[in-house]
Design an enzyme around this catalytic site. Structure first.
Site, PDB file in Angstrom:
ATOM      1  N   LYS A  22       0.838  -1.211   0.000  1.00 42.61           N
ATOM      2  CA  LYS A  22       0.000   0.000   0.000  1.00 42.61           C
ATOM      3  C   LYS A  22       0.866   1.253   0.000  1.00 42.61           C
ATOM      4  O   LYS A  22       0.635   2.179  -0.783  1.00 42.61           O
ATOM      5  CB  LYS A  22      -0.888  -0.010   1.249  1.00 42.61           C
ATOM      6  CG  LYS A  22      -1.568   1.319   1.547  1.00 42.61           C
ATOM      7  CD  LYS A  22      -2.488   1.233   2.744  1.00 42.61           C
ATOM      8  CE  LYS A  22      -1.867   1.577   4.065  1.00 42.61           C
ATOM      9  NZ  LYS A  22      -1.514   2.995   4.258  1.00 42.61           N
ATOM     10  N   ASN A  23       1.861   1.260   0.868  1.00 42.06           N
ATOM     11  CA  ASN A  23       2.636   2.495   1.042  1.00 42.06           C
ATOM     12  C   ASN A  23       3.640   2.749  -0.091  1.00 42.06           C
ATOM     13  O   ASN A  23       4.261   3.806  -0.129  1.00 42.06           O
ATOM     14  CB  ASN A  23       3.357   2.481   2.397  1.00 42.06           C
ATOM     15  CG  ASN A  23       2.385   2.653   3.543  1.00 42.06           C
ATOM     16  OD1 ASN A  23       1.200   2.939   3.321  1.00 42.06           O
ATOM     17  ND2 ASN A  23       2.863   2.476   4.759  1.00 42.06           N
ATOM     18  N   ARG A  93      -4.489  10.178   4.202  1.00 42.82           N
ATOM     19  CA  ARG A  93      -3.436  11.164   4.335  1.00 42.82           C
ATOM     20  C   ARG A  93      -2.520  11.187   3.107  1.00 42.82           C
ATOM     21  O   ARG A  93      -2.027  12.238   2.697  1.00 42.82           O
ATOM     22  CB  ARG A  93      -2.636  10.828   5.597  1.00 42.82           C
ATOM     23  CG  ARG A  93      -1.495  11.745   5.839  1.00 42.82           C
ATOM     24  CD  ARG A  93      -0.805  11.407   7.129  1.00 42.82           C
ATOM     25  NE  ARG A  93       0.493  12.053   7.171  1.00 42.82           N
ATOM     26  CZ  ARG A  93       0.684  13.313   7.499  1.00 42.82           C
ATOM     27  NH1 ARG A  93      -0.324  14.064   7.841  1.00 42.82           N
ATOM     28  NH2 ARG A  93       1.901  13.820   7.505  1.00 42.82           N
ATOM     29  N   CYS A 117      -5.479   7.802   9.249  1.00 46.00           N
ATOM     30  CA  CYS A 117      -5.627   7.201  10.575  1.00 46.00           C
ATOM     31  C   CYS A 117      -5.430   8.260  11.654  1.00 46.00           C
ATOM     32  O   CYS A 117      -4.548   9.099  11.553  1.00 46.00           O
ATOM     33  CB  CYS A 117      -4.585   6.092  10.769  1.00 46.00           C
ATOM     34  SG  CYS A 117      -5.069   4.521  10.051  1.00 46.00           S
ATOM     35  N   ARG A 122      -0.017  14.502  12.968  1.00 43.01           N
ATOM     36  CA  ARG A 122       0.417  14.278  11.582  1.00 43.01           C
ATOM     37  C   ARG A 122       0.390  15.539  10.713  1.00 43.01           C
ATOM     38  O   ARG A 122      -0.365  15.630   9.747  1.00 43.01           O
ATOM     39  CB  ARG A 122      -0.417  13.154  10.945  1.00 43.01           C
ATOM     40  CG  ARG A 122      -0.318  11.880  11.723  1.00 43.01           C
ATOM     41  CD  ARG A 122      -0.972  10.732  11.035  1.00 43.01           C
ATOM     42  NE  ARG A 122      -0.106  10.096  10.061  1.00 43.01           N
ATOM     43  CZ  ARG A 122      -0.431   9.004   9.391  1.00 43.01           C
ATOM     44  NH1 ARG A 122      -1.588   8.434   9.565  1.00 43.01           N
ATOM     45  NH2 ARG A 122       0.415   8.473   8.528  1.00 43.01           N
ATOM     46  N   PRO A 123       1.204  16.527  11.048  1.00 43.01           N
ATOM     47  CA  PRO A 123       1.242  17.743  10.231  1.00 43.01           C
ATOM     48  C   PRO A 123       1.929  17.498   8.882  1.00 43.01           C
ATOM     49  O   PRO A 123       2.497  16.431   8.655  1.00 43.01           O
ATOM     50  CB  PRO A 123       2.079  18.696  11.083  1.00 43.01           C
ATOM     51  CG  PRO A 123       2.924  17.818  11.936  1.00 43.01           C
ATOM     52  CD  PRO A 123       2.171  16.542  12.148  1.00 43.01           C
ATOM     53  N   ASP A 305       4.162   0.638  12.091  1.00 44.00           N
ATOM     54  CA  ASP A 305       2.980  -0.023  11.526  1.00 44.00           C
ATOM     55  C   ASP A 305       2.850  -1.489  11.957  1.00 44.00           C
ATOM     56  O   ASP A 305       1.850  -2.132  11.635  1.00 44.00           O
ATOM     57  CB  ASP A 305       3.008   0.046   9.984  1.00 44.00           C
ATOM     58  CG  ASP A 305       2.646   1.437   9.476  1.00 44.00           C
ATOM     59  OD1 ASP A 305       2.250   2.294  10.285  1.00 44.00           O
ATOM     60  OD2 ASP A 305       2.754   1.663   8.254  1.00 44.00           O
ATOM     61  N   VAL A 327       7.421   7.179  16.981  1.00 45.15           N
ATOM     62  CA  VAL A 327       7.126   7.842  15.701  1.00 45.15           C
ATOM     63  C   VAL A 327       5.832   8.664  15.761  1.00 45.15           C
ATOM     64  O   VAL A 327       5.793   9.815  15.320  1.00 45.15           O
ATOM     65  CB  VAL A 327       7.063   6.806  14.547  1.00 45.15           C
ATOM     66  CG1 VAL A 327       6.736   7.485  13.223  1.00 45.15           C
ATOM     67  CG2 VAL A 327       8.388   6.049  14.447  1.00 45.15           C
ATOM     68  N   ARG A 397      -8.775  -0.708   4.434  1.00 43.00           N
ATOM     69  CA  ARG A 397      -7.936   0.362   3.867  1.00 43.00           C
ATOM     70  C   ARG A 397      -6.568  -0.194   3.506  1.00 43.00           C
ATOM     71  O   ARG A 397      -5.913   0.311   2.591  1.00 43.00           O
ATOM     72  CB  ARG A 397      -7.743   1.486   4.899  1.00 43.00           C
ATOM     73  CG  ARG A 397      -8.976   2.324   5.161  1.00 43.00           C
ATOM     74  CD  ARG A 397      -8.632   3.475   6.062  1.00 43.00           C
ATOM     75  NE  ARG A 397      -7.414   4.104   5.573  1.00 43.00           N
ATOM     76  CZ  ARG A 397      -6.587   4.822   6.299  1.00 43.00           C
ATOM     77  NH1 ARG A 397      -6.833   5.029   7.570  1.00 43.00           N
ATOM     78  NH2 ARG A 397      -5.513   5.345   5.774  1.00 43.00           N
TER      79      ARG A 397
HETATM   80  C1  UD1 Z   1       4.000   6.792   6.282  1.00 48.24           C
HETATM   81  C2  UD1 Z   1       3.163   5.572   6.092  1.00 48.24           C
HETATM   82  C3  UD1 Z   1       2.577   5.099   7.421  1.00 48.24           C
HETATM   83  C4  UD1 Z   1       3.690   4.908   8.441  1.00 48.24           C
HETATM   84  C5  UD1 Z   1       4.587   6.138   8.520  1.00 48.24           C
HETATM   85  C6  UD1 Z   1       5.808   5.929   9.410  1.00 48.24           C
HETATM   86  C7  UD1 Z   1       2.341   5.894   3.843  1.00 48.24           C
HETATM   87  C8  UD1 Z   1       1.186   6.154   2.942  1.00 48.24           C
HETATM   88  N1  UD1 Z   1       2.094   5.877   5.151  1.00 48.24           N
HETATM   89  O1  UD1 Z   1       3.146   7.804   6.775  1.00 48.24           O
HETATM   90  O2  UD1 Z   1       1.886   3.872   7.214  1.00 48.24           O
HETATM   91  O3  UD1 Z   1       3.114   4.664   9.715  1.00 48.24           O
HETATM   92  O4  UD1 Z   1       5.048   6.499   7.215  1.00 48.24           O
HETATM   93  O5  UD1 Z   1       6.558   4.854   8.960  1.00 48.24           O
HETATM   94  O6  UD1 Z   1       3.444   5.657   3.394  1.00 48.24           O
HETATM   95  N2  UD1 Z   1       5.697  14.654  10.560  1.00 48.24           N
HETATM   96  C9  UD1 Z   1       5.813  15.983  10.827  1.00 48.24           C
HETATM   97  N3  UD1 Z   1       5.725  16.868   9.779  1.00 48.24           N
HETATM   98  C10 UD1 Z   1       5.544  16.458   8.493  1.00 48.24           C
HETATM   99  C11 UD1 Z   1       5.450  15.081   8.228  1.00 48.24           C
HETATM  100  C12 UD1 Z   1       5.528  14.189   9.278  1.00 48.24           C
HETATM  101  O7  UD1 Z   1       5.963  16.375  11.968  1.00 48.24           O
HETATM  102  O8  UD1 Z   1       5.476  17.316   7.610  1.00 48.24           O
HETATM  103  C13 UD1 Z   1       5.762  13.662  11.673  1.00 48.24           C
HETATM  104  C14 UD1 Z   1       4.446  12.903  11.834  1.00 48.24           C
HETATM  105  O9  UD1 Z   1       3.529  13.636  12.596  1.00 48.24           O
HETATM  106  C15 UD1 Z   1       4.894  11.644  12.511  1.00 48.24           C
HETATM  107  C16 UD1 Z   1       6.284  11.411  11.920  1.00 48.24           C
HETATM  108  O10 UD1 Z   1       6.698  12.662  11.364  1.00 48.24           O
HETATM  109  O11 UD1 Z   1       5.008  11.811  13.895  1.00 48.24           O
HETATM  110  C17 UD1 Z   1       6.327  10.355  10.845  1.00 48.24           C
HETATM  111  O12 UD1 Z   1       5.496  10.709   9.782  1.00 48.24           O
HETATM  112  P1  UD1 Z   1       5.803  10.303   8.270  1.00 48.24           P
HETATM  113  O13 UD1 Z   1       7.071   9.556   8.196  1.00 48.24           O
HETATM  114  O14 UD1 Z   1       5.636  11.524   7.432  1.00 48.24           O
HETATM  115  O15 UD1 Z   1       4.625   9.315   7.983  1.00 48.24           O
HETATM  116  P2  UD1 Z   1       3.620   9.327   6.768  1.00 48.24           P
HETATM  117  O16 UD1 Z   1       4.338   9.609   5.502  1.00 48.24           O
HETATM  118  O17 UD1 Z   1       2.435  10.134   7.119  1.00 48.24           O
END
Ligand code: UD1
Length: 416
Positions: A22-23, A93, A117, A122-123, A305, A327, A397
């Site tokens: 998926k990711n 997201r 989720c 998750r900013p 995950d 995380v 999902r």
């Molecule tokens: C992706 C995965 C998700 C997985 C996560 C961490 C997809 C579609 N989803 O989510 O399944 O759980 O990686 O391995 O690939 N953060 C910020 N600012 C930002 C972006 C992120 O502070 O602009 C923080 C988030 O709040 C979180 C952390 O960074 O605490 C990790 O987020 P991120 O690695 O971006 O995860 P996703 O890409 O959302």
């Protein structure tokens, strides 16, 4: 569809084929926006998150054909809109990943702040910092991210945290920027490398994906490409735990051993036997399950995950283990549900203390998010009596044909 009912306490036996990740699929679907010519993608998993992403692409003007074997052909020739509404992005997201490609190819996008989720705030600040560094003007107005530019220019970008989504969005945007972009402290997840492979097949020049420094030399245009999505390491991990938690023996097929290493190491520590080939893993429950401690971290650390599923397994261990989530800040919502099944788990800040061996008993539980739902199915497989999992749509999902795949391994599971 309102409930998954799990009734068995039987060991699982047999083999299960893992679907495309998926990711990896979601960012690669978004990347097809970078070219006007068709891309052909194989092993796109049949998931509601994928259906929602395809819907977003369709609304932007992409022409999408699903072939009989499940492959998907996408042509982003006549892109009419640069906008994704909250009705579209609220469901996942990863929808925000269309921002980078739209900005790079059309110099403009307007994307509603995304949903997904509910596991933390998750900013998207790191994505936006990246777009600004590449020369875009970025603003948030009325819940929408509005970004525009006259053209993107390569830049040096250091990520405060190795965000998976931010790395992907910036990498895609940089492919059509002028000059070189360097992303430092980039995420190193296997899905990043898969996206880079696809981008390079489209004609991009991305080097170093899979390491913490990615260099992208911008090109003038990209063409469509053919690509097979890598196997889903989290789906694989979930079936590995299913085998272990039921005391069974299951061959998990279509895996990349390197991708499941962080989980396999922990499961071996717990006494589970795992024999790998280049594309399979045979999981055999040991005589006894030992407790372990885990701390979630970016790859190659233990994946967040898989945290809830491993917690379900730790409830069967012969001692106490500690899970530390680093995380996301709100990823223990499933714990209350496991406790209602009889588990003994205490939350202390970002840690969960899991006391093993308490008998699990089936009851009605709520799948609060995707991986929480998976943990409850796993607990249900080891619980006495009937477990009814409400809000199973979260599970669909991210898991292709989960009831069917578990049933084929001998589980008594159905969807009501
Ligand atoms: C992706 C995965 C998700 C997985 C996560 C961490 C997809 C579609 N989803 O989510 O399944 O759980 O990686 O391995 O690939 N953060 C910020 N600012 C930002 C972006 C992120 O502070 O602009 C923080 C988030 O709040 C979180 C952390 O960074 O605490 C990790 O987020 P991120 O690695 O971006 O995860 P996703 O890409 O959302």
């Amino acid at each position: 569809m309102s409930e998954i009912v799990v009734r068995s306490q039987k060991p699982l036996f047999g083999s299960v084929r893992i679907s495309g990740a998926k990711n990896a699929a979601l960012p690669i679907l978004a990347a097809t926006l970078l070219s006007s010519s068709p891309s052909l993608l194989h092993d796109i998993p049949p998931l509601s998150d994928v259906a929602n992403m395809l819907e977003i692409l369709r609304n932007l003007g992409c022409v999408i054909a699903t072939l009989p074997d499940g492959s998907v052909e996408i042509t982003a020739e006549h892109i009419l809109s640069r906008e994704a509404t909250f009705e579209q992005t609220g469901r996942l997201r990863a929808s925000f990943l269309v921002a980078g490609p739209l900005l790079a190819r059309f110099h403009k996008c307007r994307i509603a702040l995304p949903g997904g989720c509910k596991i933390g705030t998750r900013p998207v600040d790191l994505h936006l910092k990246g777009f600004s560094a590449l020369g875009a003007t970025v603003a948030i107005r009325h819940g929408y991210v509005e970004a525009e530019c006259t053209g993107l220019a390569g830049a040096s970008i250091y990520l405060d945290f190795p965000s998976v989504g931010a790395t992907e969005n910036i990498m895609m945007a940089a492919c059509l920027a002028t000059g070189q972009t360097v992303i430092e402290n980039a995420a190193v997840e296997p899905e990043i490398a898969d996206l880079a492979t696809f981008l390079n097949r489209m004609g991009a020049q991305v080097r170093g994906a899979g390491t913490d420094t990615i260099k992208i030399n911008g090109v003038h245009s990209l063409s469509g490409a053919e690509h097979t999505i890598i196997p889903d390491r989290i789906e694989a991990g979930t079936y590995m735990v299913a085998a272990a938690i039921t005391g069974g023996r299951v061959q998990v097929e279509n895996i990349v051993p390197e991708h499941i290493k962080p989980l396999a190491a922990k499961m071996r520590e717990m006494g589970v036997q795992i024999q790998e080939t280049a594309t399979t893993a045979l999981i055999e429950a040991g005589e006894e399950l030992f407790p372990t401690d885990i701390k979630t971290l970016p790859f190659p650390g233990f994946p967040t995950d898989m945290q809830s599923q491993l917690c379900a397994l730790m409830t069967r261990a012969n001692g106490t283990g500690i899970i530390t989530e680093t995380v996301f800040e709100n990823r223990f919502m499933y714990v209350e549900e496991l406790k209602r099944m009889g588990a003994d788990i205490t939350i202390e800040g970002r840690a969960a203390v899991v006391k093993g061996r308490r008998p699990l008993m089936g009851t009605k539980v709520l799948a609060t998010d995707l991986r929480a739902g998976a943990a409850l199915v796993l607990a249900g497989l080891a619980a006495e009596g009937e477990t009814r999992i409400l809000q199973p749509e979260h599970i669909f999902r991210g898991y292709a044909a989960l009831p069917e795949k578990l049933k084929a391994l001998g589980a008594d599971i159905c969807v009501l």
